[in-house]
Design an enzyme around this catalytic site. Structure first.
Site, PDB file in Angstrom:
ATOM      1  CE  LYS A 173      -1.789   3.049   1.912  1.00  0.00           C
ATOM      2  NZ  LYS A 173      -1.547   4.454   1.465  1.00  0.00           N
ATOM      3  CD  GLU A 247      13.397   1.338  10.297  1.00  0.00           C
ATOM      4  OE1 GLU A 247      13.738   2.459  10.733  1.00  0.00           O
ATOM      5  OE2 GLU A 247      13.904   0.280  10.698  1.00  0.00           O
ATOM      6  CD  GLU A 380      10.436  13.171  10.706  1.00  0.00           C
ATOM      7  OE1 GLU A 380       9.264  12.805  10.810  1.00  0.00           O
ATOM      8  OE2 GLU A 380      11.324  12.492  10.159  1.00  0.00           O
TER       9      GLU A 380
HETATM   10  P1  NAD Z   1       2.534   8.951   6.946  1.00  0.00           P
HETATM   11  O1  NAD Z   1       2.721   8.275   8.257  1.00  0.00           O
HETATM   12  O2  NAD Z   1       1.584  10.078   6.863  1.00  0.00           O
HETATM   13  O3  NAD Z   1       2.045   7.899   5.840  1.00  0.00           O
HETATM   14  C1  NAD Z   1       2.787   6.735   5.562  1.00  0.00           C
HETATM   15  C2  NAD Z   1       1.879   5.686   4.951  1.00  0.00           C
HETATM   16  O4  NAD Z   1       0.914   5.270   5.918  1.00  0.00           O
HETATM   17  C3  NAD Z   1       1.080   6.168   3.737  1.00  0.00           C
HETATM   18  O5  NAD Z   1       1.051   5.121   2.786  1.00  0.00           O
HETATM   19  C4  NAD Z   1      -0.298   6.425   4.322  1.00  0.00           C
HETATM   20  O6  NAD Z   1      -1.350   6.329   3.385  1.00  0.00           O
HETATM   21  C5  NAD Z   1      -0.392   5.305   5.345  1.00  0.00           C
HETATM   22  N1  NAD Z   1      -1.366   5.525   6.430  1.00  0.00           N
HETATM   23  C6  NAD Z   1      -1.854   6.699   6.898  1.00  0.00           C
HETATM   24  N2  NAD Z   1      -2.710   6.469   7.922  1.00  0.00           N
HETATM   25  C7  NAD Z   1      -2.765   5.131   8.106  1.00  0.00           C
HETATM   26  C8  NAD Z   1      -3.442   4.270   9.020  1.00  0.00           C
HETATM   27  N3  NAD Z   1      -4.259   4.756   9.966  1.00  0.00           N
HETATM   28  N4  NAD Z   1      -3.241   2.929   8.944  1.00  0.00           N
HETATM   29  C9  NAD Z   1      -2.401   2.422   8.013  1.00  0.00           C
HETATM   30  N5  NAD Z   1      -1.735   3.176   7.104  1.00  0.00           N
HETATM   31  C10 NAD Z   1      -1.901   4.520   7.156  1.00  0.00           C
HETATM   32  O7  NAD Z   1       4.009   9.379   6.464  1.00  0.00           O
HETATM   33  P2  NAD Z   1       4.428  10.182   5.168  1.00  0.00           P
HETATM   34  O8  NAD Z   1       4.021  11.615   5.340  1.00  0.00           O
HETATM   35  O9  NAD Z   1       3.994   9.438   3.959  1.00  0.00           O
HETATM   36  O10 NAD Z   1       6.032  10.060   5.222  1.00  0.00           O
HETATM   37  C11 NAD Z   1       6.834  10.913   5.993  1.00  0.00           C
HETATM   38  C12 NAD Z   1       7.258  10.227   7.264  1.00  0.00           C
HETATM   39  O11 NAD Z   1       7.944   9.017   6.957  1.00  0.00           O
HETATM   40  C13 NAD Z   1       8.250  11.053   8.065  1.00  0.00           C
HETATM   41  O12 NAD Z   1       7.893  11.005   9.418  1.00  0.00           O
HETATM   42  C14 NAD Z   1       9.574  10.328   7.835  1.00  0.00           C
HETATM   43  O13 NAD Z   1      10.529  10.500   8.837  1.00  0.00           O
HETATM   44  C15 NAD Z   1       9.135   8.915   7.717  1.00  0.00           C
HETATM   45  N6  NAD Z   1      10.159   8.106   7.013  1.00  0.00           N
HETATM   46  C16 NAD Z   1      10.923   7.236   7.751  1.00  0.00           C
HETATM   47  C17 NAD Z   1      11.911   6.480   7.132  1.00  0.00           C
HETATM   48  C18 NAD Z   1      12.746   5.490   7.910  1.00  0.00           C
HETATM   49  O14 NAD Z   1      13.262   4.563   7.317  1.00  0.00           O
HETATM   50  N7  NAD Z   1      12.896   5.654   9.217  1.00  0.00           N
HETATM   51  C19 NAD Z   1      12.111   6.604   5.756  1.00  0.00           C
HETATM   52  C20 NAD Z   1      11.319   7.485   5.046  1.00  0.00           C
HETATM   53  C21 NAD Z   1      10.326   8.239   5.680  1.00  0.00           C
END
Ligand code: NAD
Length: 478
Positions: A173, A247, A380
């Protein structure tokens, strides 16, 4: 009218009742594409198809898995330029950054093709006479992979490749902001000959992700994204005993010691903090500089940052592209506006830019007098904003570096071997960089953080084996 790209379920492209559109963040007048949004029935069907396919897939020969993953790697590598262009248009990172991401995805598939063949257990003597012990590694089952928009091709690749190599069936997803590039990955795996039901890709937002992680037939969930969503997923998944890998975010420190090569340190700070528009979980957001070199470092940092060109992601003159979305632009500029009222001294940038096109452009920002009470240093930001701290000595720098709940990546610039070693030992981060930016990682070694930055086994390398397999211990006598 652009054709709608459909979800990939049970080896076929399935249309949906609703669809979404995405636009280029470098120029919002450009439509990237139209995408089917998965419904509850699609999630249920994808999980059922994966469950059905698992019985055969876990028994396929390592050679067959190698061949499919190897073909996928070749197809990705053969399309580096067109995939990179699409990634740039959709996410907003510059073309060289996008090409590097696509190349990494190809390397990851190559590496895990080999891992499918190399997967080893161990064989021991029992403590009992004439008994042997085999510790085998087996697939976990049906795995749900939920990914963010900032590495929209390499993160789906580095989760899918090991999951498939070790015999699991996958439901990916991807982020709703980066459907186009995720769709290409599904299409490449389809063309590489992935059997029906072994890999599915469902597009949509948080509700699709939530339906996937709450499905009791999903045996493991690997999530990369924000801490808030990670916590919601953990509440669902841990409770029912499924495996979980998270992550999450970072607040990564880069220490500049009194004996650092300042030019190299400034270069790493700029690359780590501002490239990819600061939208990297490993971005350097807190630069901790020894008091004796602080002013000289800041002068060079401001001078170098002022020369960065923010522009259209496909313009070869651009060092930095736009932020990914209007919401992200609003969020990042709010942090910049609020920082002075929190005691941060403005040194450079932080404005929303109207040029070069109708996109989400933001000028990289530098704030001084950093403290751990300021919001930009506790939370962050996920954008091109950096805070510079003044450390009274090396011990103070190490203390400040560790003064956060996050623990993803940490770096130090020093010419002292002893300081580098002391920093590696003292750091509370999952990854430590010496005389390198906090960003950048290899595909064959564990990647991931500690504390609020992660949960469960790390990704890549040995971490991937830990998460995507489970052990079975067999005791054998004649
Ligand atoms: P996000 O948490 O908003 O979304 C991530 C994913 O989760 C998306 O596919 C989203 O549709 C899905 N999602 C949202 N709500 C959900 C729910 N209730 N249940 C299941 N899935 C759900 O994050 P983002 O804005 O897409 O990405 C940015 C974040 O990702 C930042 O915090 C960044 O630090 C983190 N990130 C971490 C790493 C790592 O390896 N540590 C790498 C890249 C990005």
């Amino acid at each position: 009218m652009q054709q709608v790209r459909n979800n990939y379920i049970d080896g076929a492209w399935r249309p949906a009742e609703h669809c979404s559109e995405s636009y280029n963040p470098s120029d919002t007048s450009e439509l990237i594409g139209r995408y089917a949004i998965a419904g509850t029935a699609d999630v249920r069907d994808a999980v059922e198809a994966a469950r059905k396919a698992f019985a055969d897939w876990k028994e396929t020969s390592p050679q067959q898995r190698f061949d499919i993953l190897d073909r996928a790697a070749d197809k990705i590598a053969g399309r580096t330029q067109d995939l990179a262009t699409l990634l740039s248009r959709e996410e907003g990172k510059t073309l060289p950054e996008a090409a590097a991401e696509v190349t990494k995805a190809a390397h990851t598939f190559k590496y895990f093709a080999g891992e499918a063949v190399r997967l080893a257990g161990s064989s021991l003597r029992s403590v009992r006479k004439a008994v042997d012990v085999d510790v085998r590694r087996e697939a976990v089952g049906v795995v749900g992979l939920i990914t963010p928009w900032n590495f929209p091709f390499s993160i789906p690749a580095w989760k899918s490749a090991p999951a498939l190599a070790y015999g699991n069936c996958v439901i990916l997803k991807p982020s709703e902001l980066t459907n186009a590039i995720a769709w290409e990955l599904a299409s490449i795996l389809h063309d590489a000959g992935i059997p029906r039901g072994v890999f599915q890709m469902l597009m949509g937002g948080g509700d699709v992700g939530a339906a996937l992680v709450s499905n009791r037939d999903v045996d493991a969930v690997s999530f990369t994204g924000s801490g808030a969503v990670g916590a919601m997923i953990a509440a669902q998944v841990v409770g029912r005993g499924a495996k979980l890998q998270l992550e999450l975010g970072g607040k990564n420190p880069l220490v500049v010691a009194d004996d650092a090569d300042l030019d190299k340190a400034v270069d790493a700070a700029v690359r780590g903090a501002f490239y990819s528009t600061g939208q990297r979980c490993t971005a350097s957001s807190r630069i901790i500089v020894d008091a004796t070199v602080h002013d000289g470092f800041v002068e060079r940092l401001v001078e170098r940052t002022a020369r960065l060109r923010v522009g259209h992601a496909l313009d070869s003159a651009s060092d930095i592209g736009p932020l990914v979305s209007a919401a992200q632009l609003q969020r990042v500029s709010r942090y910049a506006e609020a920082a002075p009222s929190d005691g941060a001294r403005h040194a450079f940038g932080g404005r929303v830019l109207a040029a070069p096109a109708n996109g989400y452009y933001f000028e990289p920002a530098i704030f001084l007098d950093g403290t751990m009470h300021q919001n930009i240093n506790r939370e962050e930001v996920f954008g091109p904003i950096v805070s510079v701290f003044k450390a009274s000595d090396f011990e103070d720098a190490v203390r400040l570096a560790n003064a956060t709940e996050f623990g993803l990546s940490a770096g130090i610039f020093t010419s002292s071997h002893a300081k580098a070693r002391a920093f590696i030992r003292a750091s509370n981060s999952g990854m430590v960089m010496v005389n390198l930016p906090t960003v950048g990682s290899d595909y064959h070694v564990p990647f991931g953080g500690r504390g609020a930055s992660a949960y469960g086994p790390k990704e890549m390398g040995l971490g991937a084996i830990e998460f995507f397999t489970q052990t079975k211990t067999a005791y054998i006598a004649d």
